[in-house]
Design a protein around this motif. Sequence first.
Motif, PDB file in Angstrom:
ATOM      1  N   ARG A  88       0.947  -1.226   0.100  1.00 43.20           N
ATOM      2  CA  ARG A  88       0.049  -0.099   0.032  1.00 43.20           C
ATOM      3  C   ARG A  88       0.830   1.478  -0.077  1.00 43.20           C
ATOM      4  NH1 ARG A  88      -2.927  -1.356   4.139  1.00 43.20           N
ATOM      5  NH2 ARG A  88      -4.286  -2.687   2.706  1.00 43.20           N
ATOM      6  N   GLY A  89       2.083   1.033   0.852  1.00 42.96           N
ATOM      7  CA  GLY A  89       3.002   2.310   0.842  1.00 42.96           C
ATOM      8  C   GLY A  89       3.436   2.607  -0.515  1.00 42.96           C
ATOM      9  N   VAL A  90       3.688   1.652  -1.383  1.00 42.48           N
ATOM     10  CA  VAL A  90       4.262   1.692  -2.808  1.00 42.48           C
ATOM     11  C   VAL A  90       3.269   2.405  -3.644  1.00 42.48           C
ATOM     12  CG1 VAL A  90       5.268   0.483  -4.777  1.00 42.48           C
ATOM     13  CG2 VAL A  90       5.919  -0.092  -2.571  1.00 42.48           C
ATOM     14  N   ALA A  91       1.816   1.851  -3.461  1.00 42.37           N
ATOM     15  CA  ALA A  91       0.843   2.483  -4.356  1.00 42.37           C
ATOM     16  C   ALA A  91       0.538   3.688  -4.056  1.00 42.37           C
ATOM     17  CB  ALA A  91      -0.223   1.382  -3.968  1.00 42.37           C
ATOM     18  N   ARG A  92       0.644   4.033  -2.819  1.00 37.47           N
ATOM     19  CA  ARG A  92       0.223   5.572  -2.489  1.00 37.47           C
ATOM     20  C   ARG A  92       1.534   6.511  -2.679  1.00 37.47           C
ATOM     21  NH1 ARG A  92      -3.890   3.549  -2.273  1.00 37.47           N
ATOM     22  NH2 ARG A  92      -5.427   3.210  -0.555  1.00 37.47           N
ATOM     23  N   GLY A  93       2.653   5.872  -3.078  1.00 40.82           N
ATOM     24  CA  GLY A  93       3.795   6.648  -3.346  1.00 40.82           C
ATOM     25  C   GLY A  93       4.884   7.138  -2.442  1.00 40.82           C
ATOM     26  N   VAL A  94       4.591   6.421  -1.006  1.00 43.83           N
ATOM     27  CA  VAL A  94       5.485   7.063   0.000  1.00 43.83           C
ATOM     28  C   VAL A  94       6.582   6.270   0.068  1.00 43.83           C
ATOM     29  CG1 VAL A  94       3.559   7.913   1.394  1.00 43.83           C
ATOM     30  CG2 VAL A  94       4.099   5.559   1.588  1.00 43.83           C
ATOM     31  N   LEU A  95       6.846   4.998  -0.517  1.00 47.23           N
ATOM     32  CA  LEU A  95       7.949   4.127  -0.586  1.00 47.23           C
ATOM     33  C   LEU A  95       8.306   3.442  -2.068  1.00 47.23           C
ATOM     34  CD1 LEU A  95       7.309   1.341   2.281  1.00 47.23           C
ATOM     35  CD2 LEU A  95       8.870   3.316   2.278  1.00 47.23           C
ATOM     36  N   HIS A  96       9.387   3.803  -2.119  1.00 52.19           N
ATOM     37  CA  HIS A  96       9.768   3.213  -3.683  1.00 52.19           C
ATOM     38  C   HIS A  96       9.721   1.650  -3.657  1.00 52.19           C
ATOM     39  CE1 HIS A  96      12.544   2.325  -6.996  1.00 52.19           C
ATOM     40  NE2 HIS A  96      12.401   3.664  -7.506  1.00 52.19           N
ATOM     41  N   LYS A  97       9.311   1.106  -5.025  1.00 53.92           N
ATOM     42  CA  LYS A  97       9.001  -0.228  -5.073  1.00 53.92           C
ATOM     43  C   LYS A  97      10.166  -1.142  -4.776  1.00 53.92           C
ATOM     44  CE  LYS A  97       8.776  -1.986  -9.325  1.00 53.92           C
ATOM     45  NZ  LYS A  97       8.504  -2.494 -10.498  1.00 53.92           N
ATOM     46  N   ASN A  98      11.455  -0.832  -5.081  1.00 57.70           N
ATOM     47  CA  ASN A  98      12.564  -1.575  -4.902  1.00 57.70           C
ATOM     48  C   ASN A  98      12.954  -1.526  -3.109  1.00 57.70           C
ATOM     49  OD1 ASN A  98      12.676  -1.920  -7.289  1.00 57.70           O
ATOM     50  ND2 ASN A  98      14.720  -0.717  -7.743  1.00 57.70           N
ATOM     51  N   THR A  99      12.407  -0.531  -2.387  1.00 54.81           N
ATOM     52  CA  THR A  99      12.433  -0.383  -1.129  1.00 54.81           C
ATOM     53  C   THR A  99      11.822  -1.380  -0.334  1.00 54.81           C
ATOM     54  OG1 THR A  99      13.444   2.046  -1.251  1.00 54.81           O
ATOM     55  CG2 THR A  99      12.485   1.131   0.874  1.00 54.81           C
ATOM     56  N   ALA A 100      10.489  -1.548  -0.753  1.00 55.94           N
ATOM     57  CA  ALA A 100       9.645  -2.086  -0.217  1.00 55.94           C
ATOM     58  C   ALA A 100       9.795  -3.633  -0.561  1.00 55.94           C
ATOM     59  CB  ALA A 100       7.994  -1.948  -0.764  1.00 55.94           C
ATOM     60  N   SER A 101      10.265  -3.838  -1.692  1.00 58.09           N
ATOM     61  CA  SER A 101      10.783  -5.273  -2.082  1.00 58.09           C
ATOM     62  C   SER A 101      11.874  -5.844  -1.198  1.00 58.09           C
ATOM     63  CB  SER A 101      10.987  -5.425  -3.537  1.00 58.09           C
ATOM     64  OG  SER A 101      11.458  -6.525  -3.968  1.00 58.09           O
ATOM     65  N   ARG A 102      12.874  -4.789  -1.122  1.00 60.94           N
ATOM     66  CA  ARG A 102      14.134  -5.264  -0.419  1.00 60.94           C
ATOM     67  C   ARG A 102      13.738  -5.628   1.239  1.00 60.94           C
ATOM     68  NH1 ARG A 102      16.555  -0.654  -0.674  1.00 60.94           N
ATOM     69  NH2 ARG A 102      16.127   0.130   1.164  1.00 60.94           N
ATOM     70  N   LYS A 103      12.987  -4.718   1.840  1.00 56.71           N
ATOM     71  CA  LYS A 103      12.322  -4.743   2.942  1.00 56.71           C
ATOM     72  C   LYS A 103      11.829  -6.385   3.214  1.00 56.71           C
ATOM     73  CE  LYS A 103      12.438  -0.123   4.363  1.00 56.71           C
ATOM     74  NZ  LYS A 103      13.341  -0.238   5.647  1.00 56.71           N
ATOM     75  N   MET A 104      11.046  -6.605   2.396  1.00 56.67           N
ATOM     76  CA  MET A 104       9.997  -8.009   2.330  1.00 56.67           C
ATOM     77  C   MET A 104      10.975  -8.995   2.248  1.00 56.67           C
ATOM     78  SD  MET A 104       7.042  -8.276   3.017  1.00 56.67           S
ATOM     79  CE  MET A 104       6.660  -9.858   3.522  1.00 56.67           C
ATOM     80  N   SER A 105      11.840  -8.868   1.295  1.00 53.75           N
ATOM     81  CA  SER A 105      12.909 -10.091   1.098  1.00 53.75           C
ATOM     82  C   SER A 105      13.782 -10.368   2.203  1.00 53.75           C
ATOM     83  CB  SER A 105      13.545  -9.834  -0.064  1.00 53.75           C
ATOM     84  OG  SER A 105      14.519 -10.802  -0.411  1.00 53.75           O
ATOM     85  N   ARG A 106      14.169  -9.341   3.092  1.00 53.41           N
ATOM     86  CA  ARG A 106      15.082  -9.584   4.029  1.00 53.41           C
ATOM     87  C   ARG A 106      14.317 -10.212   5.428  1.00 53.41           C
ATOM     88  NH1 ARG A 106      19.058  -4.149   3.823  1.00 53.41           N
ATOM     89  NH2 ARG A 106      19.985  -4.829   1.826  1.00 53.41           N
ATOM     90  N   LEU A 107      13.017  -9.495   5.302  1.00 53.81           N
ATOM     91  CA  LEU A 107      12.212  -9.943   6.600  1.00 53.81           C
ATOM     92  C   LEU A 107      11.754 -11.475   6.269  1.00 53.81           C
ATOM     93  CD1 LEU A 107      10.086  -6.764   7.282  1.00 53.81           C
ATOM     94  CD2 LEU A 107      11.827  -8.052   8.896  1.00 53.81           C
ATOM     95  N   SER A 108      11.311 -11.848   5.265  1.00 56.53           N
ATOM     96  CA  SER A 108      10.859 -13.125   4.743  1.00 56.53           C
ATOM     97  C   SER A 108      12.077 -14.218   5.085  1.00 56.53           C
ATOM     98  CB  SER A 108      10.642 -13.248   3.154  1.00 56.53           C
ATOM     99  OG  SER A 108       9.443 -12.261   3.159  1.00 56.53           O
ATOM    100  N   LYS A 109      13.101 -13.854   4.729  1.00 53.31           N
ATOM    101  CA  LYS A 109      14.308 -14.502   4.870  1.00 53.31           C
ATOM    102  C   LYS A 109      14.545 -14.975   6.325  1.00 53.31           C
ATOM    103  CE  LYS A 109      19.399 -14.059   3.356  1.00 53.31           C
ATOM    104  NZ  LYS A 109      20.003 -13.434   2.640  1.00 53.31           N
ATOM    105  N   ARG A 110      14.739 -13.911   7.066  1.00 50.88           N
ATOM    106  CA  ARG A 110      14.925 -14.118   8.372  1.00 50.88           C
ATOM    107  C   ARG A 110      13.924 -14.831   9.372  1.00 50.88           C
ATOM    108  NH1 ARG A 110      15.830  -8.402  11.009  1.00 50.88           N
ATOM    109  NH2 ARG A 110      15.733  -9.352  12.925  1.00 50.88           N
ATOM    110  N   VAL A 111      12.541 -14.619   8.847  1.00 46.83           N
ATOM    111  CA  VAL A 111      11.513 -15.564   9.398  1.00 46.83           C
ATOM    112  C   VAL A 111      11.608 -17.003   8.900  1.00 46.83           C
ATOM    113  CG1 VAL A 111       8.942 -15.964   9.128  1.00 46.83           C
ATOM    114  CG2 VAL A 111       9.954 -13.793   9.398  1.00 46.83           C
ATOM    115  N   ALA A 112      12.189 -16.975   7.804  1.00 46.88           N
ATOM    116  CA  ALA A 112      12.029 -18.393   7.203  1.00 46.88           C
ATOM    117  C   ALA A 112      13.237 -19.344   7.775  1.00 46.88           C
ATOM    118  CB  ALA A 112      12.478 -18.548   5.635  1.00 46.88           C
ATOM    119  N   THR A 113      14.125 -18.539   8.213  1.00 42.47           N
ATOM    120  CA  THR A 113      15.364 -19.249   8.654  1.00 42.47           C
ATOM    121  C   THR A 113      14.971 -19.649  10.414  1.00 42.47           C
ATOM    122  OG1 THR A 113      16.497 -17.333   9.311  1.00 42.47           O
ATOM    123  CG2 THR A 113      17.130 -18.302   7.131  1.00 42.47           C
ATOM    124  N   MET A 114      13.988 -19.064  10.859  1.00 42.04           N
ATOM    125  CA  MET A 114      13.694 -19.574  12.217  1.00 42.04           C
ATOM    126  C   MET A 114      13.328 -20.756  12.606  1.00 42.04           C
ATOM    127  SD  MET A 114      11.463 -16.123  13.308  1.00 42.04           S
ATOM    128  CE  MET A 114      11.431 -16.542  15.048  1.00 42.04           C
TER     129      MET A 114
END
Length: 86
Positions: A60-86
């Motif tokens: 939603r932040g990307v769609a509203r223009g408050v976050l860049h698409k790559n920034t959101a993608s990077r954050k999601m990727s890093r968090l997903s990776k950390r959750v998956a390794t738990m």
Amino acid sequence: MANTPQAKKRIRRNDRRAEINGARVSRIRSFLKRVELAIAGGDPKVAAEALRAAQPELARGVARGVLHKNTASRKMSRLSKRVATM
């Protein structure tokens, strides 16, 4: 200082938009912080649930223009990776 009516209106509008966008970014940060805390807590189920809640907020932040698409993608990727390794 703004002299024309249009310039005065733009100042008012920009102030309103900055306030709204600031609230949006703050909300996104809160969701990301919940994921971080869940990861630190060590419970994979809670972390996965927090991650699922954060994902649409980032989009939603990307769609509203408050976050860049790559920034959101990077954050999601890093968090997903950390959750998956738990």
